[in-house]
Scaffold this motif. Structure first.
Motif, PDB file in Angstrom:
ATOM      1  N   GLY A  54      -5.839   4.992 104.044  1.00  0.00           N
ATOM      2  CA  GLY A  54      -4.641   4.154 104.082  1.00  0.00           C
ATOM      3  C   GLY A  54      -4.347   3.510 102.735  1.00  0.00           C
ATOM      4  O   GLY A  54      -3.193   3.434 102.314  1.00  0.00           O
ATOM      5  N   ARG A  55      -5.388   3.057 102.060  1.00  0.00           N
ATOM      6  CA  ARG A  55      -5.190   2.471 100.725  1.00  0.00           C
ATOM      7  C   ARG A  55      -4.643   3.501  99.752  1.00  0.00           C
ATOM      8  O   ARG A  55      -3.748   3.218  98.953  1.00  0.00           O
ATOM      9  CB  ARG A  55      -6.504   1.887 100.205  1.00  0.00           C
ATOM     10  CG  ARG A  55      -6.880   0.568 100.815  1.00  0.00           C
ATOM     11  CD  ARG A  55      -8.016  -0.116 100.055  1.00  0.00           C
ATOM     12  NE  ARG A  55      -9.172   0.741  99.839  1.00  0.00           N
ATOM     13  CZ  ARG A  55     -10.157   0.927 100.718  1.00  0.00           C
ATOM     14  NH1 ARG A  55     -10.124   0.320 101.874  1.00  0.00           N
ATOM     15  NH2 ARG A  55     -11.173   1.711 100.436  1.00  0.00           N
ATOM     16  N   TYR A  63      -2.759   2.071 107.317  1.00  0.00           N
ATOM     17  CA  TYR A  63      -1.438   2.034 106.691  1.00  0.00           C
ATOM     18  C   TYR A  63      -0.470   2.929 107.464  1.00  0.00           C
ATOM     19  O   TYR A  63      -0.831   4.019 107.904  1.00  0.00           O
ATOM     20  CB  TYR A  63      -1.504   2.503 105.236  1.00  0.00           C
ATOM     21  CG  TYR A  63      -0.203   2.365 104.491  1.00  0.00           C
ATOM     22  CD1 TYR A  63       0.276   1.118 104.106  1.00  0.00           C
ATOM     23  CD2 TYR A  63       0.556   3.475 104.183  1.00  0.00           C
ATOM     24  CE1 TYR A  63       1.483   0.988 103.434  1.00  0.00           C
ATOM     25  CE2 TYR A  63       1.762   3.356 103.503  1.00  0.00           C
ATOM     26  CZ  TYR A  63       2.215   2.113 103.133  1.00  0.00           C
ATOM     27  OH  TYR A  63       3.401   1.990 102.474  1.00  0.00           O
ATOM     28  N   ARG A 115      -0.937   4.152 100.587  1.00  0.00           N
ATOM     29  CA  ARG A 115      -0.148   2.988 100.161  1.00  0.00           C
ATOM     30  C   ARG A 115       0.084   3.021  98.646  1.00  0.00           C
ATOM     31  O   ARG A 115       1.193   2.807  98.171  1.00  0.00           O
ATOM     32  CB  ARG A 115      -0.864   1.713 100.574  1.00  0.00           C
ATOM     33  CG  ARG A 115      -0.135   0.466 100.192  1.00  0.00           C
ATOM     34  CD  ARG A 115      -0.956  -0.767 100.637  1.00  0.00           C
ATOM     35  NE  ARG A 115      -0.747  -1.816  99.686  1.00  0.00           N
ATOM     36  CZ  ARG A 115      -1.528  -2.095  98.659  1.00  0.00           C
ATOM     37  NH1 ARG A 115      -2.620  -1.411  98.440  1.00  0.00           N
ATOM     38  NH2 ARG A 115      -1.237  -3.070  97.836  1.00  0.00           N
ATOM     39  N   GLU A 168       6.717  -0.907 107.857  1.00  0.00           N
ATOM     40  CA  GLU A 168       5.565  -0.708 106.990  1.00  0.00           C
ATOM     41  C   GLU A 168       4.468  -1.639 107.458  1.00  0.00           C
ATOM     42  O   GLU A 168       4.689  -2.820 107.668  1.00  0.00           O
ATOM     43  CB  GLU A 168       5.937  -0.987 105.528  1.00  0.00           C
ATOM     44  CG  GLU A 168       4.837  -0.651 104.555  1.00  0.00           C
ATOM     45  CD  GLU A 168       5.284  -0.808 103.113  1.00  0.00           C
ATOM     46  OE1 GLU A 168       4.758  -0.090 102.274  1.00  0.00           O
ATOM     47  OE2 GLU A 168       6.153  -1.653 102.839  1.00  0.00           O
ATOM     48  N   TYR A 169       3.278  -1.089 107.650  1.00  0.00           N
ATOM     49  CA  TYR A 169       2.139  -1.872 108.075  1.00  0.00           C
ATOM     50  C   TYR A 169       0.957  -1.516 107.209  1.00  0.00           C
ATOM     51  O   TYR A 169       0.662  -0.352 106.986  1.00  0.00           O
ATOM     52  CB  TYR A 169       1.774  -1.580 109.538  1.00  0.00           C
ATOM     53  CG  TYR A 169       0.433  -2.125 109.928  1.00  0.00           C
ATOM     54  CD1 TYR A 169       0.299  -3.465 110.264  1.00  0.00           C
ATOM     55  CD2 TYR A 169      -0.705  -1.329 109.899  1.00  0.00           C
ATOM     56  CE1 TYR A 169      -0.942  -3.979 110.582  1.00  0.00           C
ATOM     57  CE2 TYR A 169      -1.942  -1.843 110.211  1.00  0.00           C
ATOM     58  CZ  TYR A 169      -2.053  -3.165 110.561  1.00  0.00           C
ATOM     59  OH  TYR A 169      -3.286  -3.685 110.859  1.00  0.00           O
ATOM     60  N   GLY A 170       0.273  -2.515 106.716  1.00  0.00           N
ATOM     61  CA  GLY A 170      -0.935  -2.282 105.939  1.00  0.00           C
ATOM     62  C   GLY A 170      -1.368  -3.564 105.284  1.00  0.00           C
ATOM     63  O   GLY A 170      -0.595  -4.513 105.141  1.00  0.00           O
ATOM     64  N   ARG A 211       1.171   8.169 108.235  1.00  0.00           N
ATOM     65  CA  ARG A 211       0.112   7.291 108.732  1.00  0.00           C
ATOM     66  C   ARG A 211      -1.227   7.722 108.163  1.00  0.00           C
ATOM     67  O   ARG A 211      -1.517   8.915 108.053  1.00  0.00           O
ATOM     68  CB  ARG A 211       0.012   7.363 110.253  1.00  0.00           C
ATOM     69  CG  ARG A 211       1.130   6.710 110.961  1.00  0.00           C
ATOM     70  CD  ARG A 211       0.848   6.682 112.462  1.00  0.00           C
ATOM     71  NE  ARG A 211       1.898   5.917 113.122  1.00  0.00           N
ATOM     72  CZ  ARG A 211       2.781   6.415 113.954  1.00  0.00           C
ATOM     73  NH1 ARG A 211       2.755   7.698 114.239  1.00  0.00           N
ATOM     74  NH2 ARG A 211       3.680   5.654 114.502  1.00  0.00           N
ATOM     75  N   VAL A 245       0.473  -5.403 101.807  1.00  0.00           N
ATOM     76  CA  VAL A 245       1.631  -4.534 101.583  1.00  0.00           C
ATOM     77  C   VAL A 245       2.523  -5.134 100.503  1.00  0.00           C
ATOM     78  O   VAL A 245       2.805  -6.321 100.518  1.00  0.00           O
ATOM     79  CB  VAL A 245       2.444  -4.346 102.891  1.00  0.00           C
ATOM     80  CG1 VAL A 245       3.728  -3.616 102.629  1.00  0.00           C
ATOM     81  CG2 VAL A 245       1.592  -3.596 103.909  1.00  0.00           C
TER      82      VAL A 245
END
Length: 103
Positions: free
Chosen positions: A29-30, A77, A33, A95-97, A73, A100
């Motif tokens: 996820g990082r 993230y 992002r 946007e989710y993380g 996905r 962010v």
């Protein structure tokens, strides 16, 4: 070893596990992002530009008005972008993380 030493060792191991495990599992996820952040402003970019930089989306949903919702996905993230029929990005709908940064 006495009981307090064993308890201290167990506490340290639990603390390390609580930090290391999420760090390892959230790595995809990082990375995703960071790829999106490197693109800068997404609005106005073409679908081809975005896909070339971050890879194919996980899901593609046609919207009733002719636009398309693309979503990416990775653990930790998620980002969803709407594209016009001409392939240009309208913007981010979700946007989710962690930490962010909106661009």
């Amino acid at each position: 070893m006495d009981g307090s030493t064993i308890a201290l060792i167990a506490l340290v191991l639990a603390g390390l596990t609580a930090v290391v495990v999420p760090f390892v599992f959230m790595a995809p996820g990082r990375a995703l992002r960071k790829q999106f952040i490197a693109l800068g402003t997404l609005k106005g970019k073409s679908r081809k530009e975005i896909v070339k930089a971050v890879g194919e989306p996980g899901t593609e949903t046609p919207l009733p008005d002719g636009r398309t919702l693309l979503q990416w996905r990775a653990t930790g993230y998620h980002i969803a972008l709407v594209f016009e029929a001409n392939g240009r990005c309208v913007g981010v709908t979700h946007e989710y993380g962690r930490r962010v940064v909106r661009t």
